[in-house]
Design a protein around this motif. Structure first.
Motif, mmCIF file in Angstrom:
data_model
loop_
_atom_site.group_PDB
_atom_site.id
_atom_site.type_symbol
_atom_site.label_atom_id
_atom_site.label_comp_id
_atom_site.label_asym_id
_atom_site.label_seq_id
_atom_site.Cartn_x
_atom_site.Cartn_y
_atom_site.Cartn_z
ATOM 1 N N SER A 14 96.087 11.316 -40.547
ATOM 2 C CA SER A 14 96.998 12.455 -40.581
ATOM 3 C C SER A 14 98.370 12.027 -41.115
ATOM 4 O O SER A 14 98.930 12.673 -42.017
ATOM 5 N N ASP A 15 98.898 10.915 -40.608
ATOM 6 C CA ASP A 15 100.167 10.376 -41.113
ATOM 7 C C ASP A 15 100.025 9.930 -42.563
ATOM 8 O O ASP A 15 100.961 10.058 -43.349
ATOM 9 N N ASP A 18 100.446 12.845 -44.735
ATOM 10 C CA ASP A 18 101.838 13.302 -44.777
ATOM 11 C C ASP A 18 102.758 12.293 -45.457
ATOM 12 O O ASP A 18 103.951 12.547 -45.596
ATOM 13 N N SER A 20 103.721 9.537 -44.201
ATOM 14 C CA SER A 20 104.694 9.020 -43.236
ATOM 15 C C SER A 20 104.190 7.764 -42.532
ATOM 16 O O SER A 20 104.574 7.467 -41.410
ATOM 17 N N ASN A 47 92.401 16.966 -45.795
ATOM 18 C CA ASN A 47 93.424 17.514 -46.679
ATOM 19 C C ASN A 47 93.144 18.990 -46.985
ATOM 20 O O ASN A 47 94.030 19.844 -46.920
ATOM 21 N N ARG B 151 103.624 23.088 -37.299
ATOM 22 C CA ARG B 151 103.742 22.096 -38.374
ATOM 23 C C ARG B 151 103.021 22.546 -39.645
ATOM 24 O O ARG B 151 103.609 22.568 -40.713
ATOM 25 N N ASP B 152 101.758 22.911 -39.529
ATOM 26 C CA ASP B 152 100.961 23.153 -40.738
ATOM 27 C C ASP B 152 100.930 24.613 -41.180
ATOM 28 O O ASP B 152 100.665 24.900 -42.338
ATOM 29 N N SER B 157 109.136 20.655 -40.002
ATOM 30 C CA SER B 157 109.010 19.199 -40.100
ATOM 31 C C SER B 157 108.644 18.647 -38.722
ATOM 32 O O SER B 157 108.782 19.334 -37.707
ATOM 33 N N THR B 158 108.196 17.389 -38.716
ATOM 34 C CA THR B 158 107.860 16.739 -37.438
ATOM 35 C C THR B 158 109.063 16.772 -36.491
ATOM 36 O O THR B 158 108.935 17.053 -35.306
ATOM 37 N N LYS B 173 103.125 13.813 -33.664
ATOM 38 C CA LYS B 173 102.195 13.287 -34.673
ATOM 39 C C LYS B 173 100.800 13.079 -34.102
ATOM 40 O O LYS B 173 99.797 13.357 -34.760
ATOM 41 N N ARG B 180 94.222 18.426 -36.360
ATOM 42 C CA ARG B 180 93.679 18.463 -37.720
ATOM 43 C C ARG B 180 92.245 17.932 -37.752
ATOM 44 O O ARG B 180 91.384 18.496 -38.427
#
Lengths: 82, 207
Positions: A14-15, A18, A20, A47, B151-152, B157-158, B173, B180
């Motif tokens: 997931s990160d 993104d 990140s 995605n 978020r999505d 933003s986070t 996160k 997800r």
């Protein structure tokens, strides 16, 4: 085709999507993806999942009657068409 | 955030002194984003409308206490998510934003591997598919759902999500990742059964 570290990388995907993620972990995932088709499919479908939710939700708008009741409830009837 | 430009034009001073016209502008600027949040959180139009109305009623009542430490939109999102989670809890869902992360990480769900991304776009966003997308969100526990929606779907933003929910960015996160992955699995079960997928799309499981 099973790779020992597929599960281990899962929590970072997931990160990764993104952008990140720390550089070294990111490189590790990219190396793994190059050789693991299963994980490539997981990343692509992850995605796509995020993309689908995002695009299909943009069209949600407030129905006219809901909007009217909101303004009435707030005693803002006079400003409804402002 | 989505309505930042509108927010900058609003006068906090006027809002806090009870200016009705200014409050109407606030409602005008934010009712659409709050409604979308409510619809996705509640999955039911009537409940979503209740959340929408309660959010602005509470905002009006508490504007005086708004210290301006966060943006107005973050503050409104906070009121709206609290309303939504409270209503869900009242509807006997078990909601705990402090749910232990241990249980979240200890869980090992099978990961189905099907390459469904190649399906045509019109099939992926058909009315039937959209209905399924909404059902899948409702299948998430509220503490994951709220993070995913902010978020999505809302595009925060986070850091903004962490402010709205008063959670650390790491917790945001982790929850986003779990949400997800669960939704991905759900959509894989759904789209993976499509008859027009190529025969070699099914690859098995990652377990």
């Amino acid at each position: 085709m099973e790779h020992e570290n597929c599960r281990h990388l899962l929590g970072s995907l997931s990160d990764f999507l993104d952008g990140s993620l720390e550089a070294d972990l990111c490189a590790e995932i990219e190396r793994h993806l190059a050789e693991c088709e299963n994980c490539r499919i997981v990343v692509d479908s992850l995605n796509k999942t995020v993309y689908l939710y995002h695009t299909t939700s943009q069209g949600v708008s407030v129905p006219e009657d809901v909007r009217e009741r909101l303004f009435r409830r707030l005693n803002l009837d006079d400003y409804m068409d402002s | 955030m989505n309505s930042r430009r509108e927010a900058q034009q609003l006068s906090l001073e006027a809002l806090q002194s009870g200016d009705r016209a200014e409050f109407a502008r606030l409602v005008e600027a934010y009712n659409a984003v709050i409604y979308r949040l409510a619809v996705k959180m509640m999955g039911d139009p009537q409940d979503a409308e209740d959340v929408l109305q309660e959010t602005f009623l509470k905002a009006y009542r508490h504007l005086k206490d708004f210290g301006g430490r966060s943006s107005i939109s973050t503050w409104l999102y906070r009121i709206a998510t609290n309303e939504a989670l409270m209503l869900l809890r009242r509807k006997r869902d078990i909601v705990s934003l402090d749910e232990s992360l241990e249980t979240e990480e200890g869980e090992q769900e099978p990961l189905q591997i099907v390459d469904w991304c190649c399906l045509p776009e019109e099939e992926l966003v058909s009315a039937e598919a959209k209905k399924h997308l909404d059902q899948a969100i409702q299948g998430l526990p509220p503490n994951l759902r709220v993070v995913f929606v902010l978020r999505d779907i809302q595009g925060l933003s986070t850091q903004e999500v962490s402010e709205v929910l008063n959670l650390s960015e790491t917790a945001v996160k982790t929850r986003l990742s779990r949400a997800r992955l669960r939704l991905r699995q759900d959509l894989t079960d759904y789209f993976g059964g499509r008859p027009n997928l190529p025969a070699d799309s099914k690859k098995g499981k990652l377990s």
